[in-house]
Design a protein around this motif. Structure first.
Motif, PDB file in Angstrom:
ATOM      1  N   SER A  38      16.969   4.249   9.231  1.00 21.81           N
ATOM      2  CA  SER A  38      17.070   3.520  10.956  1.00 21.81           C
ATOM      3  C   SER A  38      15.799   3.322  11.540  1.00 21.81           C
ATOM      4  O   SER A  38      15.684   2.552  12.397  1.00 21.81           O
ATOM      5  CB  SER A  38      16.932   5.855  11.322  1.00 21.81           C
ATOM      6  N   PRO A  39      14.843   3.510  10.909  1.00 19.97           N
ATOM      7  CA  PRO A  39      13.532   2.592  11.524  1.00 19.97           C
ATOM      8  C   PRO A  39      13.676   1.372  11.233  1.00 19.97           C
ATOM      9  O   PRO A  39      13.671   0.393  12.050  1.00 19.97           O
ATOM     10  CB  PRO A  39      12.091   3.104  11.211  1.00 19.97           C
TER      11      PRO A  39
ATOM     12  N   VAL B 243      13.104   6.034  23.187  1.00 16.03           N
ATOM     13  CA  VAL B 243      12.985   6.432  21.926  1.00 16.03           C
ATOM     14  C   VAL B 243      12.424   7.107  21.709  1.00 16.03           C
ATOM     15  O   VAL B 243      11.831   7.821  22.325  1.00 16.03           O
ATOM     16  CB  VAL B 243      12.760   4.310  21.928  1.00 16.03           C
TER      17      VAL B 243
ATOM     18  N   SER C 145      14.694   7.766  16.238  1.00 17.77           N
ATOM     19  CA  SER C 145      14.787   7.335  14.438  1.00 17.77           C
ATOM     20  C   SER C 145      14.327   8.707  13.794  1.00 17.77           C
ATOM     21  O   SER C 145      14.118   9.655  14.184  1.00 17.77           O
ATOM     22  CB  SER C 145      13.514   5.906  14.655  1.00 17.77           C
ATOM     23  N   ASP C 146      13.836   8.481  12.425  1.00 11.72           N
ATOM     24  CA  ASP C 146      13.075   8.966  11.465  1.00 11.72           C
ATOM     25  C   ASP C 146      12.110   8.263  10.770  1.00 11.72           C
ATOM     26  O   ASP C 146      11.753   7.077  11.120  1.00 11.72           O
ATOM     27  CB  ASP C 146      14.564   9.465  10.633  1.00 11.72           C
TER      28      ASP C 146
ATOM     29  N   ILE D 139       9.747   0.181  15.586  1.00  7.88           N
ATOM     30  CA  ILE D 139       9.540   1.231  15.470  1.00  7.88           C
ATOM     31  C   ILE D 139       8.346   1.214  13.871  1.00  7.88           C
ATOM     32  O   ILE D 139       9.246   0.259  13.250  1.00  7.88           O
ATOM     33  CB  ILE D 139      10.880   1.993  14.526  1.00  7.88           C
TER      34      ILE D 139
ATOM     35  N   TRP E 285      16.729  -0.164  13.457  1.00  9.39           N
ATOM     36  CA  TRP E 285      16.727  -0.375  15.019  1.00  9.39           C
ATOM     37  C   TRP E 285      16.068  -1.360  15.019  1.00  9.39           C
ATOM     38  O   TRP E 285      16.271  -2.533  15.879  1.00  9.39           O
ATOM     39  CB  TRP E 285      15.373   0.955  15.411  1.00  9.39           C
ATOM     40  N   ASN E 286      14.755  -1.807  14.352  1.00 12.53           N
ATOM     41  CA  ASN E 286      14.409  -2.796  13.660  1.00 12.53           C
ATOM     42  C   ASN E 286      15.240  -4.383  13.940  1.00 12.53           C
ATOM     43  O   ASN E 286      14.501  -4.926  14.583  1.00 12.53           O
ATOM     44  CB  ASN E 286      13.223  -3.067  12.997  1.00 12.53           C
TER      45      ASN E 286
ATOM     46  N   SER F 288      13.975  13.058  14.346  1.00  6.46           N
ATOM     47  CA  SER F 288      15.149  13.828  14.523  1.00  6.46           C
ATOM     48  C   SER F 288      15.265  15.202  14.947  1.00  6.46           C
ATOM     49  O   SER F 288      16.016  15.877  15.635  1.00  6.46           O
ATOM     50  CB  SER F 288      16.213  13.078  13.797  1.00  6.46           C
TER      51      SER F 288
ATOM     52  N   GLY G   1      10.773   9.021  17.406  1.00 13.01           N
ATOM     53  CA  GLY G   1      10.836   8.721  16.328  1.00 13.01           C
ATOM     54  C   GLY G   1      10.952   9.181  15.549  1.00 13.01           C
ATOM     55  O   GLY G   1      10.788   9.396  13.738  1.00 13.01           O
TER      56      GLY G   1
ATOM     57  N   GLU H  31      19.399   8.843  14.620  1.00 11.15           N
ATOM     58  CA  GLU H  31      19.419   8.223  13.466  1.00 11.15           C
ATOM     59  C   GLU H  31      19.818   7.534  12.994  1.00 11.15           C
ATOM     60  O   GLU H  31      20.928   8.112  11.254  1.00 11.15           O
ATOM     61  CB  GLU H  31      18.683   9.538  12.704  1.00 11.15           C
TER      62      GLU H  31
END
Length: 475
Positions: free
Chosen positions: A335-336, A432, A321-322, A357, A339-340, A436, A434, A294
């Protein structure tokens, strides 16, 4: 992760805007990963949180690591003192910080966080070491320039066995002052045996606000500081050691890895994420698996290149992610989005892992697990039968390089509504998840509310441990 109203209300005001930056691609040959025996020296990290010294006049003060003499230096706790926690050392003129004791297990790598005091101009300082109880000292490494108003990390490779004491000298003189904080010292030439056989090295990131808000996505936190080496030393872990041995929401994960003969480290705040930089002792080339749980700040262009090059050349990346609107530090990115941004805005390869994500928020327990032989779902750590999302984001697979592993409970087993997936990039591997929450072991810094997701469902530990070993190419 379960939603905490304390930060959610503020997060709703944040905007997620992706940025794009270009960086020339670097493709170094990864160095061999060695099994070192480094652990923190007794009493370190030194956080300057204990003790009182309000005057610059030379004098001794008892700190957490032992007695130090501060000459033309004091312990500052004003708003102009840059620090982690409530205090840091403030040095002026040609001031010094000197240990009045020896570390008895040698000194390996030393890190020091530093910044200018307030808005003062830049200053220079150096690290010196003594092997004769302070009778004489020798300079270690390069002269450091402090010019930032935020704490930066300087690293020194000392590599002296036996009894060693350290001294920090401000060398530029003048009226500009500096703050020094969070001194870490690793042992060198001690008795801690390295992992044998198939032992691997796992690095857990702490450089991207993983402890912001109500989170503690690291192995260990000591007085608000995330040390490179969790304390107490990993060498003290036995088959019956509880996860409370370390304080961090990922301590269960780390302790479980150590019990199987692996090494674990945090990547502390201020340390660079690099790949192929031989001057950085925590360069990714020195590790098998990089875990990022995250992240709450965007990766820089150079960091993106380092991470993707690490994976492409054989490293393992565990991405967690979260849910949407989980911006814990209110910088406009959750976090999405982060990451993207890594996967879509880099100079190495667009969409390198074959998934994205989703910007959503899911709460459910799903047993919709991929069938058949799969090392992550049916590995040496047990069979994964379900996962519980306590506010997480789904994943969309968009390339054959990625493999969906678990889906939402009512979803068909396709490329959408994925809760966990794996992928490959070059010769490296990626996993991965999605949310935490499944990795959360329910222990963290005082004042943080965390939950025991690691033990809430038996499959959570099995999933993360199987995935860790798969990323390290052990199954």
């Amino acid at each position: 992760m379960r939603t905490s109203f304390r930060w959610l209300a503020a997060s709703l005001l944040s905007l997620s805007v992706l940025s794009c930056a270009k960086q020339e691609m670097v493709s170094p040959t990864p160095t061999a990963v060695s099994a070192s025996a480094d652990v923190s020296a007794t009493g370190f990290p030194e956080t300057f949180e204990s003790g009182t010294k309000t005057a610059y006049t030379a004098g001794s003060v008892t700190l957490g690591s032992g007695s130090w003499t501060l000459d033309d230096a004091l312990l500052g706790n004003t708003t102009a003192d840059h620090k982690t926690g409530t205090q840091s050392a403030r040095v002026r003129n040609l001031g010094t910080l000197t240990m009045n004791f020896n570390t008895t297990a040698g000194v390996g790598v030393v890190t020091v966080q530093h910044a200018v005091y307030g808005t003062d101009g830049s200053s220079q300082w150096e690290l010196w070491a003594s092997t004769n109880s302070g009778s004489s000292y020798a300079k270690v490494g390069s002269t450091i320039t402090s010019s930032s108003t935020t704490l930066q990390t300087a690293s020194f490779t000392v590599n002296l066995a036996g009894s060693v004491r350290l001294q920090i000298r401000k060398t530029s003189g003048g009226t500009n002052r500096i703050n020094l904080d969070n001194i870490t010292v690793e042992q060198y030439g001690g008795t801690t045996p390295p992992p044998t056989g198939t032992g691997k090295k796992f690095l857990f990131d702490a450089t991207h606000a993983e402890t912001a808000g109500n989170a503690d996505w690291v192995l260990d936190v000591d007085n608000g500081v995330v040390p490179r080496y969790p304390t107490p030393a990993a060498s003290g872990i036995t088959s019956t050691t509880p996860e409370t041995y370390w304080t961090g929401a990922l301590s269960s994960w780390g302790v479980a890895l150590v019990k199987q003969g692996h090494q674990v480290e945090n990547l502390p705040v201020g340390t660079a994420i690099t790949y192929g930089n031989t001057s950085n002792p925590q360069d990714l080339a020195n590790y098998n698996v990089f875990v990022i749980d995250e992240p709450n700040t965007l990766f820089t262009s150079a960091e993106k290149t380092a991470i993707l090059s690490f994976v492409r050349n054989g490293g393992g990346l565990f991405m967690i992610s979260d849910h949407d609107v989980s911006d814990r530090n209110n910088d406009g990115y959750d976090s999405p989005a982060i990451w993207n941004d890594l996967m879509n805005s880099n100079s190495v390869q667009a969409n390198p892992f074959g998934f994205s994500i989703d910007k959503n928020n899911i709460v459910e327990t799903s047993s919709n697990v991929r069938t058949g032989t799969n090392a992550i779902l049916n590995g040496s750590q047990g069979t994964v039968t379900q996962i519980k999302y306590s506010n997480g984001a789904t994943i969309t697979v968009n390339s054959t390089v990625a493999t969906p592993l678990i889906w939402r409970s009512t979803s068909t087993q396709g490329n959408a509504n994925v809760l966990c997936a794996s992928s490959t990039f070059g010769t490296g591997r990626v996993v991965v998840v999605g949310d935490s929450s499944p990795a959360d072991d329910g222990t963290g810094s005082p004042g943080n509310t965390v939950y025991p997701g690691w033990t809430e469902i038996a499959s959570h530990a099995k999933l993360h441990m199987n995935a860790s070993l798969w990323l390290a190419k052990l199954q």
